[in-house]
Design a protein around this motif. Structure first.
Motif, short mmCIF file in Angstrom:
data_model
loop_
_atom_site.label_atom_id
_atom_site.label_comp_id
_atom_site.label_asym_id
_atom_site.label_seq_id
_atom_site.Cartn_x
_atom_site.Cartn_y
_atom_site.Cartn_z
N ARG A 1 35.82 -18.14 68.57
CA ARG A 1 37.00 -18.56 69.62
C ARG A 1 36.29 -18.70 70.96
N GLY A 2 36.52 -19.55 71.65
CA GLY A 2 36.05 -19.83 73.03
C GLY A 2 34.76 -19.97 73.20
N GLY A 3 33.66 -19.90 72.19
CA GLY A 3 32.33 -20.30 72.44
C GLY A 3 32.27 -21.74 72.53
N PRO A 4 30.82 -22.01 73.16
CA PRO A 4 30.72 -23.50 73.35
C PRO A 4 30.41 -24.46 72.16
N LEU A 5 30.94 -25.48 71.82
CA LEU A 5 30.86 -26.32 70.70
C LEU A 5 29.44 -27.29 70.81
N PHE A 6 29.18 -27.87 72.27
CA PHE A 6 28.20 -28.40 72.59
C PHE A 6 27.92 -28.47 74.04
N ARG A 7 26.54 -28.91 74.48
CA ARG A 7 26.57 -28.88 75.97
C ARG A 7 26.18 -30.15 76.38
N ALA B 1 36.63 -37.93 75.12
CA ALA B 1 36.37 -38.71 73.83
C ALA B 1 35.32 -37.70 73.17
N ALA B 2 34.36 -37.03 74.06
CA ALA B 2 33.35 -35.86 73.10
C ALA B 2 33.88 -34.78 72.49
N ALA B 3 35.07 -34.34 73.57
CA ALA B 3 35.84 -32.97 73.05
C ALA B 3 36.66 -33.53 71.62
N LEU B 4 37.20 -34.83 71.61
CA LEU B 4 37.80 -35.13 70.67
C LEU B 4 37.17 -35.65 69.40
N SER B 5 35.95 -35.86 69.65
CA SER B 5 34.98 -35.99 68.27
C SER B 5 34.57 -34.99 67.48
N VAL B 6 35.14 -33.72 67.95
CA VAL B 6 34.96 -32.53 67.35
C VAL B 6 36.12 -32.08 66.33
#
Length: 190
Positions: A1-7, A19-24
């Motif tokens: 929880r709270g870790g980066p999913l992408f950079r 849009a990038a956040a919604l693609s996860v």
């Protein structure tokens, strides 16, 4: 929880950021469909746990897991692997994701099993049979990781047994996982 999913490298305007956040897509648990290596990891865990379980070792369960692992790798041996690099319509790399290579799958499947199973004739023999068979379906450029595993298996088996006859017996491939290099039913196993 709270870790980066992408950079994101460089700037990314807000509409694209959202849009990038919604693609996860997040699920409560990992899945085999989205992460095939996860299923392989679980099979390796079952196989190694069966070797190390105390007070009763269960090499037959290990062999059953190796059967499934062997089948998975046999299917992967001929497949093309994605690069993990995704390009836009102009050919510019827009997303890089981590992907497992053929060598990565081979190491995931065999490194721990080889270390744990070298002292079990049944497991060592089944591992050798799987590796030798995979060499028959893998392209020449994919055989090196298999050769490496065979070499390391030979060395681990030699360290595990004091008697040369036991070493020789444990190094005979056995696709059935019977565990004996002598014919147990009147028919040679090799």
């Amino acid at each position: 929880r709270g870790g980066p999913l992408f950079r994101v490298r460089g700037s990314l305007p807000e509409p694209l950021r959202s849009a990038a956040a919604l693609s996860v897509i997040l699920e409560r648990e990992r899945s085999h469909q989205c992460e095939p290596a996860f299923g392989l990891r679980k099979l390796v865990d079952v196989a190694t746990r069966s070797i190390y379980s105390s007070p009763f070792q269960d090499p037959t369960t290990s062999v059953q897991s190796i059967n499934a692992i062997h089948d998975i790798l046999r299917r992967l041996a001929r497949r093309e692997f994605p690069s993990g690099r995704h390009h836009d319509a102009h050919g510019h790399v827009r997303l890089v994701e981590r992907v497992l290579s053929w060598e990565g799958y081979v190491r995931l499947a065999f490194d721990e099993l080889r270390l744990a199973g070298a002292g079990s004739p049944q497991v060592a023999r089944r591992l050798r049979a799987a590796l030798e068979d995979l060499k028959t379906v893998a392209s020449p450029e994919r055989r090196q990781p298999l050769d490496r595993q065979l070499k390391l298996l030979d060395e681990a088996v030699r360290r595990a047994y004091a008697d040369d006859a036991d070493v020789d017996a444990a190094l005979v491939p056995d696709m059935q996982g019977i565990g004996s290099s002598q014919p147990v039913n009147g028919v040679a196993l090799n």
